[in-house]
Design a protein around this motif. Sequence first.
Motif, PDB file in Angstrom:
ATOM      1  N   UNK A 148      11.551  -4.625  -0.787  1.00 24.19           N
ATOM      2  CA  UNK A 148      10.984  -5.533  -1.314  1.00 24.19           C
ATOM      3  C   UNK A 148      11.642  -5.605  -2.701  1.00 24.19           C
ATOM      4  N   UNK A 149      11.354  -4.348  -3.284  1.00 26.93           N
ATOM      5  CA  UNK A 149      11.691  -4.293  -4.931  1.00 26.93           C
ATOM      6  C   UNK A 149      13.278  -3.986  -5.118  1.00 26.93           C
ATOM      7  N   UNK A 150      14.102  -3.789  -3.991  1.00 20.38           N
ATOM      8  CA  UNK A 150      15.505  -3.823  -4.159  1.00 20.38           C
ATOM      9  C   UNK A 150      16.072  -5.237  -4.287  1.00 20.38           C
ATOM     10  N   UNK A 151      15.314  -6.153  -3.975  1.00 26.74           N
ATOM     11  CA  UNK A 151      16.127  -7.485  -3.799  1.00 26.74           C
ATOM     12  C   UNK A 151      16.311  -8.218  -5.355  1.00 26.74           C
ATOM     13  N   UNK A 152      15.608  -7.620  -6.458  1.00 25.04           N
ATOM     14  CA  UNK A 152      15.497  -7.962  -7.508  1.00 25.04           C
ATOM     15  C   UNK A 152      16.221  -6.943  -8.554  1.00 25.04           C
ATOM     16  N   UNK A 153      17.311  -7.434  -9.413  1.00 29.32           N
ATOM     17  CA  UNK A 153      17.782  -6.275  -9.840  1.00 29.32           C
ATOM     18  C   UNK A 153      17.082  -5.672 -11.003  1.00 29.32           C
ATOM     19  N   UNK A 154      16.236  -6.509 -11.631  1.00 32.97           N
ATOM     20  CA  UNK A 154      15.375  -5.844 -12.698  1.00 32.97           C
ATOM     21  C   UNK A 154      14.555  -4.907 -12.270  1.00 32.97           C
ATOM     22  N   UNK A 155      13.671  -5.185 -11.163  1.00 38.64           N
ATOM     23  CA  UNK A 155      12.701  -4.101 -10.429  1.00 38.64           C
ATOM     24  C   UNK A 155      13.706  -3.001  -9.712  1.00 38.64           C
ATOM     25  N   UNK A 156      14.801  -3.275  -9.084  1.00 37.23           N
ATOM     26  CA  UNK A 156      15.606  -1.986  -8.564  1.00 37.23           C
ATOM     27  C   UNK A 156      16.046  -1.026  -9.746  1.00 37.23           C
ATOM     28  N   UNK A 157      16.611  -1.578 -10.726  1.00 32.72           N
ATOM     29  CA  UNK A 157      17.292  -0.817 -11.861  1.00 32.72           C
ATOM     30  C   UNK A 157      15.891  -0.103 -12.598  1.00 32.72           C
ATOM     31  N   UNK A 158      14.804  -0.764 -12.776  1.00 31.22           N
ATOM     32  CA  UNK A 158      13.483  -0.085 -13.478  1.00 31.22           C
ATOM     33  C   UNK A 158      13.282   1.275 -12.771  1.00 31.22           C
TER      34      UNK A 158
ATOM     35  N   UNK B  32       0.675  -1.244  -0.029  1.00 33.24           N
ATOM     36  CA  UNK B  32       0.042  -0.001  -0.007  1.00 33.24           C
ATOM     37  C   UNK B  32       0.795   1.165  -0.034  1.00 33.24           C
ATOM     38  N   UNK B  33       0.999   1.716  -1.284  1.00 29.75           N
ATOM     39  CA  UNK B  33       1.660   2.926  -1.035  1.00 29.75           C
ATOM     40  C   UNK B  33       1.207   4.305  -1.011  1.00 29.75           C
TER      41      UNK B  33
ATOM     42  N   UNK C  19       7.449   1.179  -2.743  1.00 32.94           N
ATOM     43  CA  UNK C  19       7.910   1.836  -4.160  1.00 32.94           C
ATOM     44  C   UNK C  19       8.253   0.771  -4.890  1.00 32.94           C
ATOM     45  N   UNK C  20       7.977   0.764  -6.156  1.00 33.95           N
ATOM     46  CA  UNK C  20       8.032  -0.562  -6.937  1.00 33.95           C
ATOM     47  C   UNK C  20       8.375   0.114  -8.591  1.00 33.95           C
ATOM     48  N   UNK C  21       8.672  -0.750  -9.250  1.00 35.32           N
ATOM     49  CA  UNK C  21       8.867  -0.411 -10.822  1.00 35.32           C
ATOM     50  C   UNK C  21       7.525   0.310 -11.397  1.00 35.32           C
ATOM     51  N   UNK C  22       6.401   0.154 -10.951  1.00 38.11           N
ATOM     52  CA  UNK C  22       5.032   0.489 -11.425  1.00 38.11           C
ATOM     53  C   UNK C  22       4.764   1.969 -10.783  1.00 38.11           C
ATOM     54  N   UNK C  23       5.169   2.023  -9.595  1.00 32.60           N
ATOM     55  CA  UNK C  23       4.605   3.608  -9.247  1.00 32.60           C
ATOM     56  C   UNK C  23       5.783   4.462  -8.819  1.00 32.60           C
ATOM     57  N   UNK C  24       7.081   4.042  -9.206  1.00 33.09           N
ATOM     58  CA  UNK C  24       8.249   5.060  -8.903  1.00 33.09           C
ATOM     59  C   UNK C  24       8.106   6.227  -9.615  1.00 33.09           C
ATOM     60  N   UNK C  25       7.971   6.312 -10.921  1.00 32.53           N
ATOM     61  CA  UNK C  25       7.824   7.479 -11.883  1.00 32.53           C
ATOM     62  C   UNK C  25       7.035   8.376 -11.376  1.00 32.53           C
ATOM     63  N   UNK C  26       5.913   8.188 -10.909  1.00 29.02           N
ATOM     64  CA  UNK C  26       4.753   8.984 -10.355  1.00 29.02           C
ATOM     65  C   UNK C  26       5.359   9.466  -9.192  1.00 29.02           C
TER      66      UNK C  26
END
Length: 253
Positions: free
Chosen positions: A238-248, A179-180, A217-224
């Motif tokens: 959570x999203x820092x544990x996968x390189x793809x998510x963190x890098x996105x 819940x962001x 915060x995740x790849x889907x809501x970060x830009x906003x």
Amino acid sequence: MRKKIIAGNWKMNLTFDEGQKLTSEIVNMYKDEKIKDVIAVLNPPFPHLFPVKKLVGDTPGIFVGAQNCSDKESGAFTGEVSAKILASFGVNYVIIGHSERREYFKESNEMLAEKVKAALANGLTPIFCCGESLDIRNAGTHEPNVKFQLTDSLFNLSASDFAKVVIAYEPIWAIGTGKTATSDEAQEMHLALRRHIATKYGKDIANNISILYGGSMNAGNAADLLSKPDVDGGLIGGASLKSRDFLEIIKSY
Ligand code: PEP
């Protein structure tokens, strides 16, 4: 100019091999894509710090941080790690006052003030976490509540020391819950904190402090979230544990 920072909090996750793989992937992307304007701070569990630091080497834009440090300088404190020891291993940042430490390890504002001082005295950049519970948010007293956390733990610092701190606003109800806070809620609090800082340290310092948002915060809501003028980055669990998510997340900035 405020620094843009995306910090990954691995919490108590990842084995040695998993940590090395994740770090290598992040390092490779920073090198391949020559990312310069967004700082990545990797905050693994203590045993990873030195090997992660070795892998990161002198890659521009990537730094290593701990998730905690002792409020004491040295001595008979079994299981603790001092800011001085962290600095001697080349650690650059340290997360202080994460809500999990406040809740599970009963870290008080007073103790956090001591940890911040210890970090600064040893040349580490504290990432100071603050944030309100769901009850406080529902009662509508979140702004004074979070401002007080800053006042109580940080406003005893000199202006030159305070200017070195990074703040992370992390509403507790958004951490690990999926819940962001909306980007407007985040912006509102970040602006309130910046204004609060200005009342104590003046506008110049307030305008130069990086205030990160943390909480699902995740790849889907970060830009906003990162598009808001007073949001200067993210503290990501959570999203820092996968390189793809963190890098996105980093790329979306
Ligand atoms: C955190 O632990 O600081 C955090 C923001 O976690 P998550 O991103 O998983 O909500």
